[in-house]
Design an enzyme around this catalytic site. Structure first.
Site, PDB file in Angstrom:
ATOM      1  N   TYR A  85       0.893  -1.171   0.095  1.00 62.56           N
ATOM      2  CA  TYR A  85      -0.184   0.016  -0.088  1.00 62.56           C
ATOM      3  C   TYR A  85       0.843   1.135   0.023  1.00 62.56           C
ATOM      4  O   TYR A  85       1.601   1.388   0.777  1.00 62.56           O
ATOM      5  CB  TYR A  85      -0.890   0.124   1.363  1.00 62.56           C
ATOM      6  CG  TYR A  85      -2.467   0.564   1.226  1.00 62.56           C
ATOM      7  CD1 TYR A  85      -3.474  -0.020   0.831  1.00 62.56           C
ATOM      8  CD2 TYR A  85      -2.199   1.966   0.782  1.00 62.56           C
ATOM      9  CE1 TYR A  85      -4.712   0.594   0.689  1.00 62.56           C
ATOM     10  CE2 TYR A  85      -3.459   2.998   0.502  1.00 62.56           C
ATOM     11  CZ  TYR A  85      -4.509   1.966   0.547  1.00 62.56           C
ATOM     12  OH  TYR A  85      -5.866   2.603   0.305  1.00 62.56           O
ATOM     13  N   ASP A 212     -12.291   1.658   9.636  1.00 63.99           N
ATOM     14  CA  ASP A 212     -13.367   1.667   8.618  1.00 63.99           C
ATOM     15  C   ASP A 212     -13.685   0.267   8.478  1.00 63.99           C
ATOM     16  O   ASP A 212     -13.162  -0.760   8.887  1.00 63.99           O
ATOM     17  CB  ASP A 212     -12.540   2.363   7.432  1.00 63.99           C
ATOM     18  CG  ASP A 212     -11.589   1.832   6.593  1.00 63.99           C
ATOM     19  OD1 ASP A 212     -11.196   0.829   7.008  1.00 63.99           O
ATOM     20  OD2 ASP A 212     -10.822   2.583   5.982  1.00 63.99           O
ATOM     21  N   CYS A 213     -14.633   0.116   7.293  1.00 61.34           N
ATOM     22  CA  CYS A 213     -15.126  -1.235   6.947  1.00 61.34           C
ATOM     23  C   CYS A 213     -14.204  -2.190   6.552  1.00 61.34           C
ATOM     24  O   CYS A 213     -14.067  -3.404   7.131  1.00 61.34           O
ATOM     25  CB  CYS A 213     -16.343  -1.168   5.991  1.00 61.34           C
ATOM     26  SG  CYS A 213     -15.749  -0.378   4.498  1.00 61.34           S
ATOM     27  N   SER A 214     -13.243  -1.775   5.740  1.00 65.21           N
ATOM     28  CA  SER A 214     -12.229  -2.766   5.149  1.00 65.21           C
ATOM     29  C   SER A 214     -10.987  -2.915   6.270  1.00 65.21           C
ATOM     30  O   SER A 214     -10.350  -4.129   5.907  1.00 65.21           O
ATOM     31  CB  SER A 214     -11.838  -2.297   3.658  1.00 65.21           C
ATOM     32  OG  SER A 214     -11.317  -0.896   3.823  1.00 65.21           O
ATOM     33  N   ASP A 231      -8.452  -2.795   0.846  1.00 67.11           N
ATOM     34  CA  ASP A 231      -9.628  -2.067   0.484  1.00 67.11           C
ATOM     35  C   ASP A 231     -10.826  -2.826  -0.021  1.00 67.11           C
ATOM     36  O   ASP A 231     -10.705  -3.951  -0.702  1.00 67.11           O
ATOM     37  CB  ASP A 231      -9.255  -0.832  -0.494  1.00 67.11           C
ATOM     38  CG  ASP A 231      -8.291   0.148   0.123  1.00 67.11           C
ATOM     39  OD1 ASP A 231      -8.249   0.413   1.066  1.00 67.11           O
ATOM     40  OD2 ASP A 231      -7.477   0.664  -0.966  1.00 67.11           O
ATOM     41  N   HIS A 263     -18.809  -0.821   0.293  1.00 64.79           N
ATOM     42  CA  HIS A 263     -18.990  -1.125   1.782  1.00 64.79           C
ATOM     43  C   HIS A 263     -18.766  -2.664   1.839  1.00 64.79           C
ATOM     44  O   HIS A 263     -19.115  -3.556   0.881  1.00 64.79           O
ATOM     45  CB  HIS A 263     -20.214  -1.046   2.425  1.00 64.79           C
ATOM     46  CG  HIS A 263     -20.429  -0.891   3.839  1.00 64.79           C
ATOM     47  ND1 HIS A 263     -19.618  -0.445   4.724  1.00 64.79           N
ATOM     48  CD2 HIS A 263     -21.371  -1.558   4.563  1.00 64.79           C
ATOM     49  CE1 HIS A 263     -19.789  -0.622   5.849  1.00 64.79           C
ATOM     50  NE2 HIS A 263     -20.963  -1.387   5.925  1.00 64.79           N
ATOM     51  N   HIS A 275     -20.149  -4.887  10.921  1.00 64.55           N
ATOM     52  CA  HIS A 275     -19.388  -4.180  10.138  1.00 64.55           C
ATOM     53  C   HIS A 275     -19.183  -2.828  10.806  1.00 64.55           C
ATOM     54  O   HIS A 275     -19.524  -2.285  11.979  1.00 64.55           O
ATOM     55  CB  HIS A 275     -20.546  -3.760   8.846  1.00 64.55           C
ATOM     56  CG  HIS A 275     -21.461  -3.222   9.045  1.00 64.55           C
ATOM     57  ND1 HIS A 275     -22.095  -2.073   8.429  1.00 64.55           N
ATOM     58  CD2 HIS A 275     -22.452  -3.210  10.030  1.00 64.55           C
ATOM     59  CE1 HIS A 275     -23.288  -1.623   8.740  1.00 64.55           C
ATOM     60  NE2 HIS A 275     -23.627  -2.258   9.731  1.00 64.55           N
TER      61      HIS A 275
END
Length: 317
Positions: A85, A212-214, A231, A263, A275
């Protein structure tokens, strides 16, 4: 143990501590590692720019450029590209020296644990370590605080771990030996993710202070030896597609709109989605109702019955 053996052991320990106490920052291109519990990674060399992800203690990076207190890096185990990343980290968060190799590691199994100076709960806290952080072990065996060398502390087992600036101790009950964590299952992943319940939503976040979600799916799988892309859009491209009637706990479920996948969460069983909601943080919601029903795009299963070694899923580019 002979006097010579005791002296040799002490000399080697002193040499090790000297090596790891050198305050080396990342100043040149090449490999480095994160020396703080959590390091924000930004889109550009400014804390005012977008945070794209975060890196954990001992995470390896490749320094590509150095500029006035910042390093352009590739975070190796978070895949936006085949190499990792990309982003910018403050130089003071990195150490540029050989990282320990070929050592057994333990994986943190709680959102945050304390690393202490001695193997007892009254010892000073040296630093913290966050869920899915991989800590190198100084010894292969747990330390029994009932041994004569220490005071009795509730018959507690401890591991001595390496820190970038020395040694510390963690409670065995708060970590997993990495090799024994391989081959977990979806229910175990959900159990780890559920430990974040109530954590606020933070774009690019990967800790109980903000996630965050990921990031939630990434750190939850990483704790069981599975490294997935960072991601959601690329997480959608890995694993085995699963029909909704065949969903099992731990399956990643995805949602999208005209912009693509927006999402991701974990199927928690009984029609529930675990989540990181952008509005209320980490929570559990009914899966097939309202917005989630409308925007459901499918599910992916990561675990397989024959999983016996760490596994890495890189993005298909």
């Amino acid at each position: 143990m002979s006097f010579r053996c005791r002296w040799t052991s002490r000399w080697l320990t002193a040499l090790f501590l000297l090596l790891f106490s050198l305050p080396l920052l990342a100043q040149v291109k090449g490999p480095a590692f994160v020396k703080v519990p959590l390091a924000p990674v930004y889109l550009s060399p400014s804390t005012q720019s977008e945070q794209v992800t975060q890196a954990l203690l001992w995470d390896l990076v490749e320094v590509k450029e150095v500029a006035e207190g910042w390093c352009s890096v590739i975070v190796r185990d978070q895949f936006r590209t085949q190499q990792g990343y990309p982003g910018w980290i403050r130089s003071k968060s990195l150490a540029q020296r050989p990282a320990p190799t070929n050592l057994r590691r333990v994986v943190v199994a709680y959102p945050s644990i304390s690393v202490r100076a001695e193997p007892n709960l009254k010892a000073p806290i040296l630093t913290s370590a966050l869920l899915s952080t991989r800590l190198p072990l100084k010894s292969d065996k747990p330390y029994d605080s009932a041994a004569p060398e220490t005071s009795m502390v509730d018959d507690e087992l401890w591991y001595q771990v390496l820190l970038p600036d020395g040694l510390g101790w963690v409670r065995a009950r708060q970590v997993r030996v990495e090799s024994s964590a391989i081959g977990g299952n979806g229910t175990a992943v959900v159990d780890d993710a559920r430990k974040f319940t109530g954590a606020p939503y933070l774009w690019g976040g990967m800790s109980q202070k903000g996630i965050d979600c990921s990031g939630l799916t990434y750190v939850s799988y990483r704790g069981y030896g599975i490294t997935i892309p960072r991601d959601a859009d690329q997480q959608f491209l890995i694993g085995t597609p699963v029909e909704r009637e065949d969903l099992q706990p731990g399956d990643m479920v995805f949602f999208g709109d005209h912009d693509g996948i927006v999402h991701v969460g974990l199927y928690a069983g009984k029609g529930q989605l675990l989540h990181a909601s952008s509005s209320i943080g980490v929570t559990t919601s009914p899966l097939f109702t309202g917005w989630y029903e409308e925007h459901y795009r499918g599910a992916r299963r990561i675990f397989s019955p024959d999983l016996a070694q760490p596994k890495t899923f890189k993005p298909a580019l």
